[in-house]
Motif scaffolding. Structure first.
Motif, mmCIF file in Angstrom:
data_model
loop_
_atom_site.group_PDB
_atom_site.id
_atom_site.type_symbol
_atom_site.label_atom_id
_atom_site.label_comp_id
_atom_site.label_asym_id
_atom_site.label_seq_id
_atom_site.Cartn_x
_atom_site.Cartn_y
_atom_site.Cartn_z
ATOM 1 N N TRP A 56 -39.518 108.101 -24.774
ATOM 2 C CA TRP A 56 -40.142 107.271 -23.745
ATOM 3 C C TRP A 56 -41.504 107.815 -23.351
ATOM 4 C CZ3 TRP A 56 -37.838 103.016 -20.902
ATOM 5 C CH2 TRP A 56 -36.648 102.562 -21.506
ATOM 6 N N ARG A 57 -41.759 109.079 -23.668
ATOM 7 C CA ARG A 57 -43.094 109.625 -23.434
ATOM 8 C C ARG A 57 -44.055 109.047 -24.468
ATOM 9 N NH1 ARG A 57 -40.742 114.624 -21.499
ATOM 10 N NH2 ARG A 57 -40.975 114.504 -19.227
ATOM 11 N N GLU A 58 -43.532 108.770 -25.680
ATOM 12 C CA GLU A 58 -44.406 108.207 -26.722
ATOM 13 C C GLU A 58 -44.970 106.852 -26.304
ATOM 14 O OE1 GLU A 58 -43.424 108.312 -30.913
ATOM 15 O OE2 GLU A 58 -41.744 109.656 -30.505
ATOM 16 N N SER A 59 -44.148 106.072 -25.607
ATOM 17 C CA SER A 59 -44.624 104.745 -25.202
ATOM 18 C C SER A 59 -45.313 104.794 -23.847
ATOM 19 C CB SER A 59 -43.447 103.763 -25.112
ATOM 20 O OG SER A 59 -42.617 104.084 -24.008
ATOM 21 N N GLY A 60 -45.188 105.917 -23.160
ATOM 22 C CA GLY A 60 -45.785 106.035 -21.832
ATOM 23 C C GLY A 60 -44.907 105.500 -20.720
ATOM 24 N N ARG A 61 -43.680 105.075 -21.070
ATOM 25 C CA ARG A 61 -42.859 104.477 -20.027
ATOM 26 C C ARG A 61 -42.011 105.482 -19.243
ATOM 27 N NH1 ARG A 61 -39.770 98.931 -21.155
ATOM 28 N NH2 ARG A 61 -38.950 99.910 -23.024
ATOM 29 N N TYR A 62 -41.933 106.738 -19.728
ATOM 30 C CA TYR A 62 -41.035 107.670 -19.051
ATOM 31 C C TYR A 62 -41.476 107.912 -17.612
ATOM 32 C CZ TYR A 62 -37.921 111.560 -18.143
ATOM 33 O OH TYR A 62 -36.949 112.366 -17.598
ATOM 34 N N GLU A 63 -42.752 108.088 -17.420
ATOM 35 C CA GLU A 63 -43.242 108.317 -16.054
ATOM 36 C C GLU A 63 -43.306 107.000 -15.282
ATOM 37 O OE1 GLU A 63 -43.252 111.344 -15.358
ATOM 38 O OE2 GLU A 63 -43.389 112.199 -17.374
ATOM 39 N N ASP A 64 -43.646 105.922 -15.982
ATOM 40 C CA ASP A 64 -43.871 104.636 -15.307
ATOM 41 C C ASP A 64 -42.599 103.981 -14.786
ATOM 42 O OD1 ASP A 64 -46.432 105.010 -16.024
ATOM 43 O OD2 ASP A 64 -46.530 103.413 -17.534
ATOM 44 N N TYR A 65 -41.452 104.283 -15.406
ATOM 45 C CA TYR A 65 -40.306 103.415 -15.178
ATOM 46 C C TYR A 65 -39.786 103.443 -13.747
ATOM 47 C CZ TYR A 65 -36.791 100.266 -16.979
ATOM 48 O OH TYR A 65 -36.047 99.151 -17.228
ATOM 49 N N GLY A 66 -39.985 104.535 -13.058
ATOM 50 C CA GLY A 66 -39.568 104.581 -11.655
ATOM 51 C C GLY A 66 -38.118 104.961 -11.469
ATOM 52 N N ALA A 67 -37.658 104.747 -10.236
ATOM 53 C CA ALA A 67 -36.361 105.289 -9.814
ATOM 54 C C ALA A 67 -35.179 104.535 -10.402
ATOM 55 C CB ALA A 67 -36.265 105.285 -8.295
ATOM 56 N N GLU A 68 -35.422 103.371 -11.015
ATOM 57 C CA GLU A 68 -34.294 102.650 -11.614
ATOM 58 C C GLU A 68 -33.762 103.336 -12.859
ATOM 59 O OE1 GLU A 68 -34.531 98.527 -12.381
ATOM 60 O OE2 GLU A 68 -34.773 98.006 -10.264
ATOM 61 N N MET A 69 -34.579 104.228 -13.428
ATOM 62 C CA MET A 69 -34.113 104.930 -14.612
ATOM 63 C C MET A 69 -33.248 106.118 -14.206
ATOM 64 S SD MET A 69 -36.327 106.884 -17.517
ATOM 65 C CE MET A 69 -36.851 105.474 -18.490
ATOM 66 N N LEU A 70 -32.066 106.189 -14.772
ATOM 67 C CA LEU A 70 -31.159 107.293 -14.465
ATOM 68 C C LEU A 70 -31.540 108.471 -15.359
ATOM 69 C CD1 LEU A 70 -28.652 107.905 -12.661
ATOM 70 C CD2 LEU A 70 -27.255 107.449 -14.691
ATOM 71 N N ARG A 71 -32.172 109.472 -14.747
ATOM 72 C CA ARG A 71 -32.661 110.637 -15.503
ATOM 73 C C ARG A 71 -31.633 111.755 -15.443
ATOM 74 N NH1 ARG A 71 -38.601 109.326 -15.471
ATOM 75 N NH2 ARG A 71 -38.541 107.354 -14.355
ATOM 76 N N ILE A 72 -31.496 112.429 -16.555
ATOM 77 C CA ILE A 72 -30.419 113.394 -16.724
ATOM 78 C C ILE A 72 -30.978 114.641 -17.396
ATOM 79 C CG2 ILE A 72 -28.167 113.781 -17.842
ATOM 80 C CD1 ILE A 72 -27.932 110.672 -18.036
ATOM 81 N N ARG A 73 -30.456 115.799 -17.009
ATOM 82 C CA ARG A 73 -30.764 117.017 -17.769
ATOM 83 C C ARG A 73 -29.480 117.517 -18.396
ATOM 84 N NH1 ARG A 73 -35.624 119.806 -16.836
ATOM 85 N NH2 ARG A 73 -36.926 118.589 -15.393
ATOM 86 N N ASP A 74 -29.551 117.834 -19.685
ATOM 87 C CA ASP A 74 -28.332 118.333 -20.319
ATOM 88 C C ASP A 74 -28.206 119.838 -20.088
ATOM 89 O OD1 ASP A 74 -29.888 119.654 -22.168
ATOM 90 O OD2 ASP A 74 -29.333 118.375 -23.863
ATOM 91 N N ARG A 75 -27.208 120.453 -20.701
ATOM 92 C CA ARG A 75 -26.925 121.873 -20.404
ATOM 93 C C ARG A 75 -28.044 122.788 -20.871
ATOM 94 N NH1 ARG A 75 -21.507 123.187 -23.304
ATOM 95 N NH2 ARG A 75 -21.931 125.288 -22.601
ATOM 96 N N HIS A 76 -28.880 122.296 -21.785
ATOM 97 C CA HIS A 76 -30.021 123.100 -22.215
ATOM 98 C C HIS A 76 -31.294 122.702 -21.486
ATOM 99 C CE1 HIS A 76 -27.506 124.796 -25.296
ATOM 100 N NE2 HIS A 76 -27.280 123.618 -25.847
ATOM 101 N N GLU A 77 -31.121 121.958 -20.392
ATOM 102 C CA GLU A 77 -32.249 121.513 -19.563
ATOM 103 C C GLU A 77 -33.185 120.568 -20.296
ATOM 104 O OE1 GLU A 77 -32.788 121.968 -16.283
ATOM 105 O OE2 GLU A 77 -30.839 122.955 -16.167
ATOM 106 N N ARG A 78 -32.681 119.912 -21.345
ATOM 107 C CA ARG A 78 -33.492 118.895 -22.010
ATOM 108 C C ARG A 78 -33.442 117.617 -21.190
ATOM 109 N NH1 ARG A 78 -31.049 120.576 -27.692
ATOM 110 N NH2 ARG A 78 -29.206 120.102 -26.441
ATOM 111 N N GLU A 79 -34.575 116.951 -21.097
ATOM 112 C CA GLU A 79 -34.627 115.716 -20.313
ATOM 113 C C GLU A 79 -34.087 114.552 -21.129
ATOM 114 O OE1 GLU A 79 -38.364 115.500 -17.571
ATOM 115 O OE2 GLU A 79 -38.873 116.684 -19.358
ATOM 116 N N MET A 80 -33.110 113.854 -20.560
ATOM 117 C CA MET A 80 -32.480 112.714 -21.186
ATOM 118 C C MET A 80 -32.493 111.561 -20.184
ATOM 119 S SD MET A 80 -31.256 114.533 -23.843
ATOM 120 C CE MET A 80 -29.958 113.581 -24.632
ATOM 121 N N LEU A 81 -32.053 110.411 -20.609
ATOM 122 C CA LEU A 81 -31.934 109.296 -19.680
ATOM 123 C C LEU A 81 -30.851 108.350 -20.190
ATOM 124 C CD1 LEU A 81 -33.561 106.507 -20.976
ATOM 125 C CD2 LEU A 81 -35.334 108.272 -20.930
#
Lengths: 437, 437
Positions: B80-105
């Protein structure tokens, strides 16, 4: 489906990251694509297999009297606090906070949730027995996901839960699932051996894992050779009857995984003992009131007294099975799908796409077979015969139907059975009759 | 299915939390149970409806030439960073960090992911056109989830994506989906009106939302009354032909949502203008190279030059439709299912369970209908006739087949059509013939 229009990104080279044969072949056959570690997209060919596995599982669950539901992937943490598992579960649980900072999690399993659903309406022993299952994606955040879909993080599982008033009822439910599992795996062309498994603090003998035999399997298993001769599909099952004799027959002969096998204590004569490799694809488990008690899921008995319900859970790794079946059924050229889960039954190879006679013979056979409900992948591309044969062997459809100009001139086509490699020249009509049957 | 063994926790009272009729009725009919805000479990009756809706959607997608895939629910943030939408999407996106602290959604939609899948193998214009869809759970973390499954957080959506070499190709794909949507909703017994929608910075006229008419719908719509007379199923569609005339026919007459409707500029005479309420159940959208450019998804054309592919996306709210259909089809007594999505076709009511003649007549009809592939819910409980009728009306099966001792004595049973309330006494054979047909 016409190959020229199909999204089937096969690979010629072995992907370096794949350590086991099913992972290699699933990537090479264009069945899956990795999204991130342990997380995969299912491409058209792979999804067809997954859906067919799912459908066999569903049919056998329904036949055994289980009802299908669908619980969500995201669960509230409170529910897991009721059972005490929220803190206990460890790092494999994917924990999430929503926009209101509420604690949620991606379900790794559903004991708490199904218990909450059941307790909300069940009041009396007359509301039992019940079995409810769902086929839903789960998440377990493995430290080192590997082996493709065999040990993924996001994976598809069928989990069934039984609710009974007492131990005798729970045993009946357990036996239904025991028999249903034997049938499920047998229908997929797999030889599955039930093995006694740890029942943990509950104790007793109501915990079995089902291992399928595969030369490249992950674990070593030992069993009485009689078990390999049993046929789970040889007779119809009446799930209303007492199934204990069937269970006894299958649990009588010796069977043990590596960690339980003690050569000194093994009762089987050496010549009768099979040593093989297996893959765990299912687990059934009676756990009594482990969840119903803390979650307060109780019904009143005939005497009016409230008692927590007796439960069991019954899992099958649906996405894992796609890999496990390949481990059990492949050769040097590629996958060899059992017909019950094959993505297409027939691969129709047009050896000279663009040639009028070949094109029209293929179009006709394609139409006729599809009209009979036979799933066909028609390779209509302008590629070499060698490339087409290699791809057909790789993706492992049970039957290849080969149409070339030389055969056609004599009114003949060729059938190849993928499993045996046996080839036969015959008339178009005879080939159609064979494959449509 | 026998009602006595079915998990169907119906409610007599209206649940206080439900503000709209579909939410009330789905809870009362035991179709769903809330897990947490905006997140629901689908109980056996509800899941049957959901699966039937899903299957109609799937069949019409396949008929239009789209291929089914399945992308995972959890996606990596990098994509989602490639398209530029990761920052833009806002609070409706459920953001998750896995056990290795990788950003997922948890995917709210899949443009990036399908583009990544396609770009990995597509090289040439010969690899196009392609349409790929999946039917998968999505998550949008709404601030105030409400209206049951109509505006949930975890929801099931069909999203299809088209890949073409140029605008003309993209328009052909768009038209296929336009027509396929008309057919999809019509098959479910819904009157769906395509309405021009915002196409954003892309511009042009290739964005339509599909509104179904429902007296309790969320939005006000205006349209030429001719649109209500069009029948999307009146003729077969050949998706290889030019579909522009069909699209033109449906987009010719005036249709607008409240926010776009300007009475001063409306070209329709007052007597020909329908003012109604609608629910959005689908949206089709051409977005050109919006994702293919940043994600570098390009193929070489016939001249050898690389160009980003032209894309569109096509969504249907599958779980939302379960609610929307109820909004469009209910009465004071409960739900009125269109036959194409009904959980069972027939509710077989045994008016005197325990009476030998009634029990055996019901068992026989139940067996005969099921043998013909008719889905039947047999109410075999010891309950009052009134309670059974009320529940059958509530859950809304298209046909009720009523068996009582008085009728049986004269060789008669009764059929009631849920939609009209029309009742008819007839012989068992005639009733069977009517319902099995």
């Amino acid at each position: 489906m016409r190959r020229s229009q199909y999204f089937l990104p096969t690979l010629k080279e072995n992907p370096a990251e794949a350590q086991i044969v099913s992972h290699r072949l699933m990537l090479r056959a264009g069945m899956i694509r990795q999204s991130s570690a342990g997380i995969y997209s299912w491409l058209p060919l792979g999804l067809r297999v997954l859906k067919r596995i799912e459908q066999v599982v569903r049919e056998e669950q329904n036949a055994a009297g289980a009802m299908e539901v669908l619980m969500p992937t995201i669960q509230p943490a409170e529910l897991w606090r009721e059972s005490g598992r929220y803190e206990d579960y460890g790092a494999e649980m994917l924990r999430i906070r929503d926009r209101h900072e509420r604690e949620m999690l991606y379900g790794p399993t559903n004991e708490e949730q199904i218990t909450e659903i059941f307790r909300a309406s069940a009041r009396s022993y007359r509301d039992l027995p019940r079995m409810m299952y769902h086929i839903q994606w789960k998440f377990r955040d493995e430290v080192r996901p590997r082996f493709g879909v065999m040990r993924g993080r996001e994976f598809l599982m069928k989990d069934n839960y039984s609710f009974d008033v007492d131990y005798a009822g729970a045993k009946r439910s357990y036996n239904k699932m025991f028999v249903s599992y034997l049938r499920t795996f047998a229908r997929m062309g797999l030889k599955a051996i039930p093995m006694a498994a740890d029942s943990g603090p509950i104790g007793g003998d109501m915990s079995h894992e089902f291992q399928i035999l595969a030369s490249t399997g992950e674990s070593r298993i030992y069993c009485d050779k009689r078990l390999l001769e049993f046929d789970a599909l040889s007779s119809e099952v009446d799930y209303d009857e007492d199934l204990q004799p069937v269970v006894d027959r299958w649990t009588g002969p010796y069977a043990a995984t590596d960690d339980k096998h003690d050569p000194a204590k093994c009762p089987v004569a050496k010549g009768d003992l099979i040593e093989a490799r297996g893959i765990e694809v299912g687990h059934i488990f009676y756990f009594g009131t482990k969840y119903s008690k803390p979650l307060n899921c109780a019904v009143s008995g005939p005497n009016g007294e409230l008692a927590p319900v007796e439960m069991g859970s019954y899992g099958i790794g649906v996405s894992r099975l796609a890999g496990a079946i390949i481990e059990a059924s492949h050769d040097d050229a590629g996958i060899v799908w059992p017909e019950a889960v094959a993505p297409f039954k027939v691969g129709l190879v047009n050896l000279r796409a663009g040639d009028g006679a070949c094109d029209s013979a293929c179009a006709e056979l394609y139409g006729q077979l599809r009209a009979k409900g036979v799933e066909v992948l028609l390779d209509d591309r302008q590629e070499s015969a060698g490339a087409k044969f290699a791809e057909m062997d790789l993706i492992g459809l049970p039957w290849q139907l080969i149409v070339g100009p030389r055969g056609l001139a004599q009114g003949k086509v060729e059938i190849k059975e993928r499993r045996t490699g046996a080839r036969e020249e015959l008339s178009r009509e005879a080939a159609f009759a064979r494959l449509a049957g």
